[in-house]
Design an enzyme around this catalytic site. Sequence first.
Site, PDB file in Angstrom:
ATOM      1  N   ASP A   1       0.784  -1.257   0.038  1.00  0.00           N
ATOM      2  CA  ASP A   1      -0.032   0.119   0.175  1.00  0.00           C
ATOM      3  C   ASP A   1       0.865   1.193   0.099  1.00  0.00           C
ATOM      4  O   ASP A   1       0.573   2.144   0.588  1.00  0.00           O
ATOM      5  CB  ASP A   1      -1.088  -0.019   1.250  1.00  0.00           C
ATOM      6  CG  ASP A   1      -1.812  -1.124   1.447  1.00  0.00           C
ATOM      7  OD1 ASP A   1      -2.060  -1.540   0.151  1.00  0.00           O
ATOM      8  OD2 ASP A   1      -2.268  -1.776   2.360  1.00  0.00           O
TER       9      ASP A   1
ATOM     10  N   VAL B   1       2.272  14.441  -4.507  1.00  0.00           N
ATOM     11  CA  VAL B   1       1.761  15.136  -3.557  1.00  0.00           C
ATOM     12  C   VAL B   1       0.237  15.364  -3.440  1.00  0.00           C
ATOM     13  O   VAL B   1      -0.397  16.241  -3.101  1.00  0.00           O
ATOM     14  CB  VAL B   1       2.424  16.726  -3.939  1.00  0.00           C
ATOM     15  CG1 VAL B   1       3.698  16.843  -3.589  1.00  0.00           C
ATOM     16  CG2 VAL B   1       1.890  17.168  -5.547  1.00  0.00           C
TER      17      VAL B   1
ATOM     18  N   LYS C   1       1.913   2.186  -5.109  1.00  0.00           N
ATOM     19  CA  LYS C   1       2.683   1.732  -6.134  1.00  0.00           C
ATOM     20  C   LYS C   1       1.993   1.934  -7.493  1.00  0.00           C
ATOM     21  O   LYS C   1       2.772   2.444  -8.470  1.00  0.00           O
ATOM     22  CB  LYS C   1       3.132   0.372  -6.225  1.00  0.00           C
ATOM     23  CG  LYS C   1       4.077  -0.173  -4.780  1.00  0.00           C
ATOM     24  CD  LYS C   1       4.230  -1.657  -4.933  1.00  0.00           C
ATOM     25  CE  LYS C   1       2.879  -2.475  -4.279  1.00  0.00           C
ATOM     26  NZ  LYS C   1       2.459  -2.196  -2.961  1.00  0.00           N
TER      27      LYS C   1
ATOM     28  N   PRO D   1      -9.258  -1.006   8.140  1.00  0.00           N
ATOM     29  CA  PRO D   1      -8.487   0.276   8.296  1.00  0.00           C
ATOM     30  C   PRO D   1      -7.117  -0.287   8.461  1.00  0.00           C
ATOM     31  O   PRO D   1      -6.705  -1.181   8.990  1.00  0.00           O
ATOM     32  CB  PRO D   1      -9.084   0.735   9.671  1.00  0.00           C
ATOM     33  CG  PRO D   1      -9.959  -0.350  10.221  1.00  0.00           C
ATOM     34  CD  PRO D   1     -10.307  -1.291   9.124  1.00  0.00           C
TER      35      PRO D   1
ATOM     36  N   ARG E   1       3.984 -29.205  -5.527  1.00  0.00           N
ATOM     37  CA  ARG E   1       3.713 -29.628  -6.922  1.00  0.00           C
ATOM     38  C   ARG E   1       2.415 -30.422  -7.042  1.00  0.00           C
ATOM     39  O   ARG E   1       2.035 -31.330  -7.712  1.00  0.00           O
ATOM     40  CB  ARG E   1       4.834 -30.545  -6.962  1.00  0.00           C
ATOM     41  CG  ARG E   1       6.173 -30.022  -7.182  1.00  0.00           C
ATOM     42  CD  ARG E   1       7.282 -30.964  -7.094  1.00  0.00           C
ATOM     43  NE  ARG E   1       7.451 -31.586  -5.585  1.00  0.00           N
ATOM     44  CZ  ARG E   1       8.107 -32.333  -5.300  1.00  0.00           C
ATOM     45  NH1 ARG E   1       9.103 -32.665  -6.120  1.00  0.00           N
ATOM     46  NH2 ARG E   1       8.218 -32.936  -3.974  1.00  0.00           N
TER      47      ARG E   1
ATOM     48  N   GLN F   1       2.396  -5.847  -3.149  1.00  0.00           N
ATOM     49  CA  GLN F   1       2.908  -5.921  -1.835  1.00  0.00           C
ATOM     50  C   GLN F   1       4.057  -5.093  -1.553  1.00  0.00           C
ATOM     51  O   GLN F   1       4.357  -4.241  -2.219  1.00  0.00           O
ATOM     52  CB  GLN F   1       2.986  -7.415  -1.187  1.00  0.00           C
ATOM     53  CG  GLN F   1       1.625  -7.936  -1.150  1.00  0.00           C
ATOM     54  CD  GLN F   1       1.183  -8.679  -2.374  1.00  0.00           C
ATOM     55  OE1 GLN F   1       2.045  -9.227  -3.170  1.00  0.00           O
ATOM     56  NE2 GLN F   1      -0.102  -8.504  -2.639  1.00  0.00           N
TER      57      GLN F   1
ATOM     58  N   THR G   1       3.148 -12.377   3.368  1.00  0.00           N
ATOM     59  CA  THR G   1       2.456 -13.129   2.045  1.00  0.00           C
ATOM     60  C   THR G   1       3.485 -14.014   1.746  1.00  0.00           C
ATOM     61  O   THR G   1       4.405 -14.112   1.976  1.00  0.00           O
ATOM     62  CB  THR G   1       1.919 -11.990   0.931  1.00  0.00           C
ATOM     63  OG1 THR G   1       1.189 -12.566   0.199  1.00  0.00           O
ATOM     64  CG2 THR G   1       3.107 -11.324   0.238  1.00  0.00           C
TER      65      THR G   1
ATOM     66  N   GLY H   1     -11.043  -3.400   2.569  1.00  0.00           N
ATOM     67  CA  GLY H   1     -12.138  -2.435   3.206  1.00  0.00           C
ATOM     68  C   GLY H   1     -11.351  -2.247   4.764  1.00  0.00           C
ATOM     69  O   GLY H   1     -11.744  -1.299   5.432  1.00  0.00           O
TER      70      GLY H   1
ATOM     71  N   ALA I   1      -3.417  -8.045  -3.952  1.00  0.00           N
ATOM     72  CA  ALA I   1      -3.038  -6.627  -4.202  1.00  0.00           C
ATOM     73  C   ALA I   1      -4.378  -5.768  -4.490  1.00  0.00           C
ATOM     74  O   ALA I   1      -5.254  -6.445  -5.068  1.00  0.00           O
ATOM     75  CB  ALA I   1      -2.322  -6.640  -5.366  1.00  0.00           C
ATOM     76  N   GLY I   2      -4.196  -4.339  -4.196  1.00  0.00           N
ATOM     77  CA  GLY I   2      -5.436  -3.527  -4.362  1.00  0.00           C
ATOM     78  C   GLY I   2      -4.627  -2.402  -4.851  1.00  0.00           C
ATOM     79  O   GLY I   2      -4.186  -1.469  -4.088  1.00  0.00           O
ATOM     80  N   HIS I   3      -4.364  -2.099  -6.130  1.00  0.00           N
ATOM     81  CA  HIS I   3      -3.714  -1.136  -6.712  1.00  0.00           C
ATOM     82  C   HIS I   3      -4.669  -0.109  -7.265  1.00  0.00           C
ATOM     83  O   HIS I   3      -5.410  -0.255  -8.210  1.00  0.00           O
ATOM     84  CB  HIS I   3      -2.777  -1.790  -7.871  1.00  0.00           C
ATOM     85  CG  HIS I   3      -1.870  -2.508  -7.238  1.00  0.00           C
ATOM     86  ND1 HIS I   3      -0.791  -3.073  -7.984  1.00  0.00           N
ATOM     87  CD2 HIS I   3      -1.389  -2.803  -5.965  1.00  0.00           C
ATOM     88  CE1 HIS I   3      -0.047  -3.837  -7.193  1.00  0.00           C
ATOM     89  NE2 HIS I   3      -0.228  -3.566  -5.928  1.00  0.00           N
ATOM     90  N   THR I   4      -4.566   1.127  -6.759  1.00  0.00           N
ATOM     91  CA  THR I   4      -5.592   2.130  -7.026  1.00  0.00           C
ATOM     92  C   THR I   4      -4.976   3.258  -7.963  1.00  0.00           C
ATOM     93  O   THR I   4      -3.961   3.781  -7.523  1.00  0.00           O
ATOM     94  CB  THR I   4      -6.128   2.741  -5.683  1.00  0.00           C
ATOM     95  OG1 THR I   4      -6.528   1.569  -4.703  1.00  0.00           O
ATOM     96  CG2 THR I   4      -7.306   3.713  -5.843  1.00  0.00           C
TER      97      THR I   4
HETATM   98  P1  IMO Z   1      -0.753  -4.167  -2.316  1.00  0.00           P
HETATM   99  O1  IMO Z   1      -0.104  -4.747  -3.588  1.00  0.00           O
HETATM  100  C1  IMO Z   1      -0.871  -4.378   2.080  1.00  0.00           C
HETATM  101  C2  IMO Z   1      -1.073  -8.548   3.911  1.00  0.00           C
HETATM  102  C3  IMO Z   1      -2.298  -9.130   4.295  1.00  0.00           C
HETATM  103  C4  IMO Z   1      -1.747  -9.782   5.563  1.00  0.00           C
HETATM  104  C5  IMO Z   1      -0.717 -10.621   4.707  1.00  0.00           C
HETATM  105  C6  IMO Z   1      -0.941 -11.969   4.016  1.00  0.00           C
HETATM  106  O2  IMO Z   1      -1.923  -3.523  -2.495  1.00  0.00           O
HETATM  107  O3  IMO Z   1       0.250  -3.610  -1.773  1.00  0.00           O
HETATM  108  P2  IMO Z   1      -2.247 -12.557   2.108  1.00  0.00           P
HETATM  109  O4  IMO Z   1      -3.621 -12.624   1.630  1.00  0.00           O
HETATM  110  O5  IMO Z   1      -1.311 -12.177   0.989  1.00  0.00           O
HETATM  111  O6  IMO Z   1      -1.797 -14.165   2.483  1.00  0.00           O
HETATM  112  O7  IMO Z   1      -1.905 -11.922   3.265  1.00  0.00           O
HETATM  113  O8  IMO Z   1      -0.100  -9.684   3.635  1.00  0.00           O
HETATM  114  N1  IMO Z   1      -1.199  -8.141   2.353  1.00  0.00           N
HETATM  115  C7  IMO Z   1      -0.972  -6.689   2.018  1.00  0.00           C
HETATM  116  N2  IMO Z   1      -0.879  -5.569   2.491  1.00  0.00           N
HETATM  117  N3  IMO Z   1      -1.122  -4.402   0.488  1.00  0.00           N
HETATM  118  C8  IMO Z   1      -1.055  -5.536  -0.104  1.00  0.00           C
HETATM  119  O9  IMO Z   1      -1.008  -5.437  -1.408  1.00  0.00           O
HETATM  120  C9  IMO Z   1      -1.208  -6.858   0.369  1.00  0.00           C
HETATM  121  N4  IMO Z   1      -1.193  -7.950   0.060  1.00  0.00           N
HETATM  122  C10 IMO Z   1      -1.093  -8.768   1.208  1.00  0.00           C
HETATM  123  O10 IMO Z   1      -2.868  -7.999   4.863  1.00  0.00           O
HETATM  124  O11 IMO Z   1      -0.898  -9.195   6.415  1.00  0.00           O
HETATM  125 MG    MG Z   2      -2.999  -1.950  -1.936  1.00  0.00          MG
END
Ligand code: IMO
Ligand code: MG
Length: 424
Positions: free
Chosen positions: A13, A414, A16, A304, A143, A224, A239, A302, A39-42
């Site tokens: 987060d 910014v 990126k 916090p 495997r 991540q 992860t 979602g 991943a959540g890429h906004t």
């Molecule tokens: P982006 O690409 C922030 C965190 C999860 C959890 C740990 C393991 O948006 O930066 P998982 O579902 O991967 O097995 O969860 O990793 N996590 C992230 N935290 N940004 C992410 O992706 C994340 N992807 C996984 O919250 O702590």
């Molecule tokens: Mg994210």
Amino acid sequence: MPSTSVIGMVWGDEAKARVVDIFAEKTDIVVRYQGGSNAGHTVIVGDEKFVFHLVPSGVLRPGKLCVIGNGVVVDPELLIEEVEGLEARGIEVYKQLVISDRAHMVMPYHKVLDAATENSLGSGKVGTTLRGIGPCYRDKAGRSGIRAAQLVDPDSLRVLLARNLEHVNKLLTRIYDREPLEFEPMYEKLCKLGRKMKPLLKDTVQLLNDALKNGKRVLFEGAQGCMLDIDFGTYPYLTSSNTTAGGICTGSGVPPKMVGEITGVLKAYATRVGEGPFPTEVFGPAGDEIREKGAEYGATTGRPRRCGWLDGVVARYAATVNGVDNLAITKLDVLSGQKAVKVCVAYEHDGTRYDTVPGDYRALEACKPVYEELPGWCEDISAARRLSELPRAAQDYLDYLERLVGARIGLVSVGSERDQVIHV
Ligand code: IMO
Ligand code: MG
């Protein structure tokens, strides 16, 4: 021609995708190489907000080829949902996207196992996104995974799914005390998804290597961040993939010598979502203030996000492990209004000072941050387009970060609009 890469330096987060979106304009191909729909890429474009989970953020740039590499674990259901959702918004994903036939598939049972595992860990849970990521990578290493090429071949899928489901159902009923999963509806659904996915599959290893040989510009989009890397992060609170630069090669088939400049993305403050150590976490109203100003809520779940000060020890470590050439400092605007800005420069435990990230997460948990405090600034900086337009204190903060991390800043964001960026 070597490629360029954008990699998260902390716990994900870092914004990126914001950086990828900017770089993608001057790129031919954008590649995801690890992670999955966790991943959540906004990316914000005008009034529109796009959140990507599997599709590379570069898809917003018309005509750019987007690749999901072999190292990504793809949930076919979420992929098709995401692709069709983007198509409905006028983005030609079917024309721009290719997926490695070697990529492993996140199966419906992986998501069930993710929840069952987390549940059984109780208070020791990782706090995963419940997207089946860990169980899918576990099967890949064990495997017994199912790759894209097999998902789209109904005969192979039938054999592998039947074999895996037999094992999964034993786990679910005998270990986790849950209902078994039914084969037929799952198989039918996966076949349908496989038919939609089939035209997207390619030998992306050859494709990427040919492209690089022909002088195409390739951009790798990390998911991540360094501290969530399976080897270098806060194990086991992380992860299941290599989120650091090494993952580029294993997740795409591009050799190390073709990996060029690495941009490390570092948010101006720190956040973490899920469990695990976070030495610079700020609790109470001060942490809440950063969360609200930075809109720090998970783009995938979602939840916090936990908020705190920038951790310079982690940033230095990430710069080392990834070989960071340039820094992209994001969300600097969120710090406007802080009387003072703190940066963690070392850890302290039992009277000893530590300058590096300990390998054992329990040691990190025991560490207290040693802070240096810099003057804050109160001006709104979102209209600044040059470093010289920033208040002195903000410029000093950036200079300080360069010295602390040992890498030059190439870009400062910014604000979330495409043009709210300072190119250094
Ligand atoms: P982006 O690409 C922030 C965190 C999860 C959890 C740990 C393991 O948006 O930066 P998982 O579902 O991967 O097995 O969860 O990793 N996590 C992230 N935290 N940004 C992410 O992706 C994340 N992807 C996984 O919250 O702590
Ligand atoms: Mg994210």
